[in-house]
Design a protein around this motif. Structure first.
Motif, PDB file in Angstrom:
ATOM      1  N   PHE A  12       0.720  -1.171   0.448  1.00  0.00           N
ATOM      2  CA  PHE A  12      -0.088  -0.178   0.336  1.00  0.00           C
ATOM      3  C   PHE A  12       0.846   1.530  -0.153  1.00  0.00           C
ATOM      4  O   PHE A  12       0.480   2.755  -0.597  1.00  0.00           O
ATOM      5  CB  PHE A  12      -0.852   0.264   1.425  1.00  0.00           C
ATOM      6  N   TYR A  13       1.474   1.197   0.930  1.00  0.00           N
ATOM      7  CA  TYR A  13       2.536   2.757   0.939  1.00  0.00           C
ATOM      8  C   TYR A  13       3.383   2.495  -0.538  1.00  0.00           C
ATOM      9  O   TYR A  13       3.399   3.733  -0.993  1.00  0.00           O
ATOM     10  CB  TYR A  13       3.700   2.527   1.984  1.00  0.00           C
ATOM     11  N   ALA A  14       4.343   1.518  -0.763  1.00  0.00           N
ATOM     12  CA  ALA A  14       4.891   1.924  -1.886  1.00  0.00           C
ATOM     13  C   ALA A  14       3.567   2.575  -3.542  1.00  0.00           C
ATOM     14  O   ALA A  14       4.182   2.850  -4.470  1.00  0.00           O
ATOM     15  CB  ALA A  14       5.395   0.686  -2.490  1.00  0.00           C
ATOM     16  N   SER A  15       2.707   1.644  -3.400  1.00  0.00           N
ATOM     17  CA  SER A  15       1.350   1.922  -4.159  1.00  0.00           C
ATOM     18  C   SER A  15       1.261   3.553  -4.184  1.00  0.00           C
ATOM     19  O   SER A  15       0.868   3.817  -5.380  1.00  0.00           O
ATOM     20  CB  SER A  15       0.625   0.961  -4.059  1.00  0.00           C
ATOM     21  N   CYS A  16       0.968   4.008  -3.189  1.00  0.00           N
ATOM     22  CA  CYS A  16       0.340   5.380  -3.021  1.00  0.00           C
ATOM     23  C   CYS A  16       1.862   6.311  -3.608  1.00  0.00           C
ATOM     24  O   CYS A  16       1.357   7.235  -4.140  1.00  0.00           O
ATOM     25  CB  CYS A  16       0.267   5.933  -1.511  1.00  0.00           C
ATOM     26  N   GLU A  17       2.883   5.908  -3.448  1.00  0.00           N
ATOM     27  CA  GLU A  17       3.570   6.875  -4.299  1.00  0.00           C
ATOM     28  C   GLU A  17       3.911   6.406  -5.369  1.00  0.00           C
ATOM     29  O   GLU A  17       4.423   7.837  -6.457  1.00  0.00           O
ATOM     30  CB  GLU A  17       5.497   6.090  -3.622  1.00  0.00           C
ATOM     31  N   PRO A  28      11.893  -1.020  -7.787  1.00  0.00           N
ATOM     32  CA  PRO A  28      11.757  -1.179  -6.861  1.00  0.00           C
ATOM     33  C   PRO A  28      11.900  -0.372  -5.983  1.00  0.00           C
ATOM     34  O   PRO A  28      12.572   0.884  -6.087  1.00  0.00           O
ATOM     35  CB  PRO A  28      13.337  -1.529  -6.323  1.00  0.00           C
ATOM     36  N   VAL A  29      10.776  -0.052  -4.864  1.00  0.00           N
ATOM     37  CA  VAL A  29      10.387   1.426  -4.505  1.00  0.00           C
ATOM     38  C   VAL A  29       9.933   1.069  -2.713  1.00  0.00           C
ATOM     39  O   VAL A  29      10.063  -0.509  -2.276  1.00  0.00           O
ATOM     40  CB  VAL A  29       8.438   1.239  -4.896  1.00  0.00           C
ATOM     41  N   GLU A  77       0.565  11.429   5.624  1.00  0.00           N
ATOM     42  CA  GLU A  77      -0.443  12.391   5.158  1.00  0.00           C
ATOM     43  C   GLU A  77      -1.116  11.919   3.651  1.00  0.00           C
ATOM     44  O   GLU A  77      -2.457  11.522   3.745  1.00  0.00           O
ATOM     45  CB  GLU A  77       0.015  14.016   4.946  1.00  0.00           C
ATOM     46  N   LEU A  78      -0.234  11.355   2.370  1.00  0.00           N
ATOM     47  CA  LEU A  78      -0.988  11.344   1.051  1.00  0.00           C
ATOM     48  C   LEU A  78      -1.520   9.513   1.692  1.00  0.00           C
ATOM     49  O   LEU A  78      -2.657   9.248   1.198  1.00  0.00           O
ATOM     50  CB  LEU A  78       0.414  10.835   0.190  1.00  0.00           C
ATOM     51  N   TYR A  79      -0.708   8.702   2.414  1.00  0.00           N
ATOM     52  CA  TYR A  79      -1.175   7.382   2.779  1.00  0.00           C
ATOM     53  C   TYR A  79      -2.752   7.306   3.240  1.00  0.00           C
ATOM     54  O   TYR A  79      -3.758   6.547   3.258  1.00  0.00           O
ATOM     55  CB  TYR A  79       0.023   6.871   3.850  1.00  0.00           C
TER      56      TYR A  79
END
Length: 430
Positions: A12-17, A28-29, A77-79
């Motif tokens: 999830f966190y990486a997908s938000c980015e 890779p993230v 904030e974004l997540y």
């Protein structure tokens, strides 16, 4: 028979980015912890590099760069905002939703007499089209089976992110459970796995076949519940109403050590304001404020000091300025010069529902609570519409940008734009 679905945002966190920088989908993230310390999240491509989870960045940074890895600070904030959007979309697909975590929620698919795999694919596509986040959907006759189905859906490509165990024969579902390690079953942690392995229980299927009475006798009623759940007996029901927190903690490690009282007061005031906002969001008040400060215990060569102080309120409150006043009073009573402080913590406890105040004949009368309530409502409304900290208390310090932040504030040197919550960080289309 009940049918549960678990919807989980993939990495999830990486997908938000990646959503706001599509060029990252094929790279890779990784996402870092507070103060850019350790790796706490990674997408599939980053996980394939090697065992990097929870490793300090300085140990693996050169290694990651060899694979063109994108490295980000935690963009809370974004997540948080993307999580709210995802849960809102997902909740429209069932009459009952239980939000389990920032990127997971359970839905009630009971009584839906149509193709649930097709329906889950529609859900998956709707989330992807609406906010760009890829999700997986696991369906089963218990929460534990839906979690298992979700795990298997991610691991097996031909399921295309959706697996419905509830529609399979027991023979077919057992074959899948045999492929799933027991340590990946919901509620089976690292400590329990070796004990189960010692009994020859190595897969989810093995655990399903374990004698339920033995599970309770040799382990716990929790494991007995897990065994029942793997057999399709729904022991864990939906929790539609989230209980209010009985204790609210606001804490961060400082970006750089704090050595003066003024900076420490700003930090404590900021943490108190965050905790007070959480109080108001759940429509509660507190009767106790606690403050803790500590040096870095990992630096044994430096002078060490830590202390706690609690202050009891006469009357319950959720007023930020009243709680900041008390938190600063607690801080001043324990603060000592000559130390390099690494962390502060504010704890609001003895939390109660809003109710009529019972005055005390032998104590001063309470503050004008209606005036306080109107002030806090105005502040929360403005900040909710214009962005966090648009209006704040002077005690928190005036640090309105990443460039002008205080030294004690958390280091986020690799922070991506907060494109959904900050007007000045919106994406620009050229």
């Amino acid at each position: 028979m009940p049918v549960f679905a678990l919807i989980d945002g993939n990495s999830f966190y990486a997908s938000c980015e990646c959503v706001f920088n599509p060029s990252l989908w094929n790279r890779p993230v990784v996402v870092l912890s507070n103060n850019d310390g350790c790796i706490v999240a990674a997408n599939t491509k980053a996980k394939a590099i090697g065992p990097i989870a929870f490793k300090p960045l300085f140990q693996v940074e050169k290694y990651l760069k060899n694979y063109n890895t994108a490295i980000f600070s935690s963009n809370y904030e974004l997540y948080g905002d993307m999580s709210s959007r995802m849960h809102s979309i997902v909740g429209g697909f069932a009459p009952i939703q239980e939000i389990y975590s920032i990127d997971e929620s359970f839905l009630d698919f009971s009584g839906m007499n149509w193709d649930l795999t097709e329906y889950a694919q529609e859900l998956k596509q709707t989330v992807k089209q609406s906010i760009g986040i890829p999700v997986a959907v696991g369906i089963g006759n218990s929460k534990t089976l839906s979690k298992a189905a979700n795990h298997l859906a991610k691991k097996t490509e031909h399921y295309n992110g959706v697996l419905d165990l509830s529609s399979m024969s027991e023979i077919d579902s057992d074959q899948l459970l045999k492929k799933m390690k027991v340590g990946n079953v919901w509620g089976i942690g690292r400590k329990l796995t070796p004990r189960l392995n010692a009994l020859g229980i190595r897969s989810a299927y093995d655990l399903k076949k374990m004698d339920r009475n033995q599970a309770r006798r040799n382990f716990s009623v929790v494991l007995q519940t897990t065994v029942d759940e793997l057999n399709g007996i729904a022991r864990i029901q939906f929790d539609e109403v989230i209980a209010n927190k009985q204790q609210i903690i606001s804490s961060r490690s400082f970006g750089t050590p704090v050595t003066d009282l003024q900076a420490m007061q700003e930090a404590v005031a900021t943490y108190t304001a965050r905790a007070a906002l959480k109080l108001r969001k759940q429509h509660t008040q507190c009767m106790q404020v606690g403050v803790m400060i500590t040096t870095n215990t990992f630096k044994a060569n430096e002078p060490q000091y830590s202390n706690w102080k609690y202050i009891q309120l006469r009357y319950p409150s959720s007023s930020t300025h009243e709680l900041i006043h008390l938190a600063k009073e607690a801080l001043r009573s324990i603060y000592k010069e000559g130390y390099q402080y690494k962390k502060a913590m504010v704890v609001l406890s003895d939390i109660r529902e809003h109710s009529q105040i019972q005055t005390d004949l032998f104590n001063p009368q309470p503050r004008d609570t209606q005036k306080d309530k109107r002030l806090m409502t105005a502040v929360d409304t403005i900040n909710g519409y214009m962005g966090k900290r648009t209006v704040q208390f002077a005690a928190e310090g005036i640090h309105n940008s990443e460039q002008a932040k205080a030294d004690w504030q958390m280091n986020r040197n690799r922070l991506s734009p907060r494109a959904t919550t900050r007007w000045d960080e919106l994406k620009v289309v050229k």
